[in-house]
Write an enzyme that holds these catalytic residues in place. Structure first.
Site, PDB file in Angstrom:
ATOM      1  CB  CYS A  68      -0.914  -0.028   1.225  1.00 23.18           C
ATOM      2  SG  CYS A  68      -1.783   1.515   1.551  1.00 23.18           S
ATOM      3  CB  CYS A  71       0.456   1.866   4.051  1.00 20.93           C
ATOM      4  SG  CYS A  71      -1.258   1.299   3.961  1.00 20.93           S
TER       5      CYS A  71
END
Length: 359
Positions: A68, A71
Site C-alpha cells: 500500500c 501506507c
C-alpha cells in the site's frame, strides 16, 4: 480490428508489468522507514494485552500493508507524530497481511486505516491518507483525560456482550445505564447458578451449558451478584458486583442527557437531526416530526446512512431512554461527536403535552 485490440492488450500488460517492476525496484532501493516510536504488533494476543492494559490512555492503531503506497507515506508521518505526542497516546502498527483477523475484527475495508481506541472502544477512525494536522487534532481531541470508568465488553447489534469467563475470586462487571447486557460465564461440566438478590433474578446452567446473564440495565444503581458452582457435591460461592454508570462521553465529544424542555429548544434548529431508534411498529404509531428512523438493532449495520449528519447535532430518542442511550454510544464510537439524548424518551415527550407525527 481483433489484431489491433490484441496488440493493445499486450501493450497495456507490458506497461503494468513495467510499473510493477519499477515499484519493486524503488522499494528495494528505498531506505528503511523508521518506526522506533511505533509499537509493532506481533500477534493477536499482543494486541489484546495492550488494549486490556491501556486503561484510559488513547491508542492509535495504524493498519497497513507493504504493498500500500499511501501506507508507506503515513508510517513516517505517524512515527514523527508519535515522537512528539507519546505522552498523550500509544501508537500501534499492524501488518494486515500477517494479521488479517485483526483487520476483520475491526471491520476495516480500506488501507491505510487508523483507529483511535480508548477504554477498549473505538472512538474515532480515519480512512485513507490525511494531513498531519488531521491526525494531531484527532489525538488532541480524544486523548483528553476522562474520569469515566471503562465499560466492559463490546456493543454488537445494540447488546453489550461481556466475557466473564475468566473472572477470579471476585466478579467485577462495569456497564452503562440503558445497556442491554449479555454476560457469558462460559461452559462447565457441573451445574451453576447466578443470582441478583436486589432484582430477585436467577439464572442457571446445567453441566455442559453456557451460563448467561441477560437483562437491560434500567437504573443507575450497583447490583450485587452471587455465583454458585456445584462441584463434587460441594458448593463454591463467588460474590461480585455490576457497577452501573451514566455515559458522559470522552475527549472533545459532546454528549448530554437532556429534558423534554431542552429538546424543544433545539429540535427545530438547522443543525439538529432527530433520530428515532424504536421498532418499526412503534414508529408507525407516532414519532417526533421529521425524525430519521433506524431501529437500534439495525443501527450498526446501517450507520453509513447517517454519514451526512456527522457534523450535525443528533437528538436521539426511544420510548423510555434506555435504547437511545445505547444508540448514542454506538454513534459516538462511529465518529459522531455531538449527541443530545432525550433522557425520558417519547413517554416524557407525550407526558408534557407534545404531539406526535404520523407518516
Amino acid at each position: 480490428m481483433k489484431k489491433l485490440f490484441k496488440n493493445r492488450i499486450i501493450l497495456v500488460t507490458l506497461f503494468i508489468s513495467a510499473l510493477a517492476a519499477l515499484y519493486h525496484l524503488s522499494s528495494a532501493n528505498s531506505p528503511p522507514v523508521e518506526t522506533n516510536h511505533l509499537t509493532i504488533i506481533e500477534s493477536v494476543d499482543h494486541f489484546n494485552d495492550i488494549l486490556a492494559n491501556s486503561q484510559d490512555k488513547l491508542i492509535v492503531v495504524d493498519l497497513y500493508a507493504d504493498w500500500c503506497a499511501p501506507c508507506r507515506i503515513l508510517t513516517p508521518l505517524l512515527n514523527e507524530i508519535a515522537s512528539e505526542m507519546q505522552d498523550q497516546a500509544l501508537f500501534l502498527k499492524i501488518d494486515t497481511e500477517k494479521h488479517p483477523e485483526i483487520m476483520m475484527a475491526l471491520q476495516a475495508d480500506v488501507l491505510p486505516m487508523v483507529y483511535f481506541v480508548k477504554n477498549q472502544q473505538v472512538v474515532h477512525a480515519l480512512a485513507g491518507l490525511h494531513s498531519r494536522e488531521v491526525y494531531v487534532d484527532a489525538i488532541e481531541k480524544y486523548s483528553a483525560e476522562s474520569t469515566e470508568p471503562a465499560a466492559h465488553g463490546t456493543i454488537r447489534d445494540g447488546i453489550r456482550k461481556v466475557d466473564a469467563n475468566k473472572q477470579g475470586d471476585f466478579i467485577d462487571i462495569v456497564v452503562h445505564r440503558g445497556d442491554s447486557i449479555r454476560v457469558s460465564f462460559g461452559e462447565r461440566d457441573y451445574k451453576r447458578s447466578l443470582s441478583l438478590p436486589a432484582l430477585d433474578r436467577h439464572f442457571e446452567a446445567d453441566p455442559g451449558e453456557e451460563l448467561l446473564l441477560s437483562m437491560t440495565i434500567r437504573d443507575k444503581s450497583d447490583l450485587d451478584l452471587k455465583l454458585v458452582e456445584h462441584v463434587d457435591g460441594k458448593s463454591k460461592v463467588t460474590n461480585g458486583n455490576i457497577s452501573v454508570y451514566d455515559y458522559k462521553g470522552q475527549g472533545g465529544i459532546q454528549y448530554q442527557d437532556i429534558s423534554v424542555q431542552q429538546a424543544l429548544e433545539i429540535v427545530n434548529q438547522p443543525r439538529t437531526v432527530v433520530l428515532d431508534v424504536r421498532t418499526n411498529r412503534e414508529f408507525s404509531h407516532g414519532h417526533i416530526e421529521n425524525s430519521v428512523h433506524i431501529p437500534l438493532n439495525e443501527l450498526e449495520r446501517r450507520i453509513e446512512e447517517l454519514s451526512e449528519y456527522r457534523e450535525k447535532d443528533l437528538l436521539v430518542y426511544c420510548r423510555s431512554g434506555n435504547r437511545s442511550a445505547v444508540a448514542s454510544r454506538i454513534l459516538l464510537q462511529n465518529g459522531f461527536s455531538s449527541i443530545f439524548h432525550l433522557e425520558s424518551g417519547i413517554r416524557g415527550w407525550l407526558n408534557e403535552g407534545n404531539n406526535l407525527a404520523k407518516d
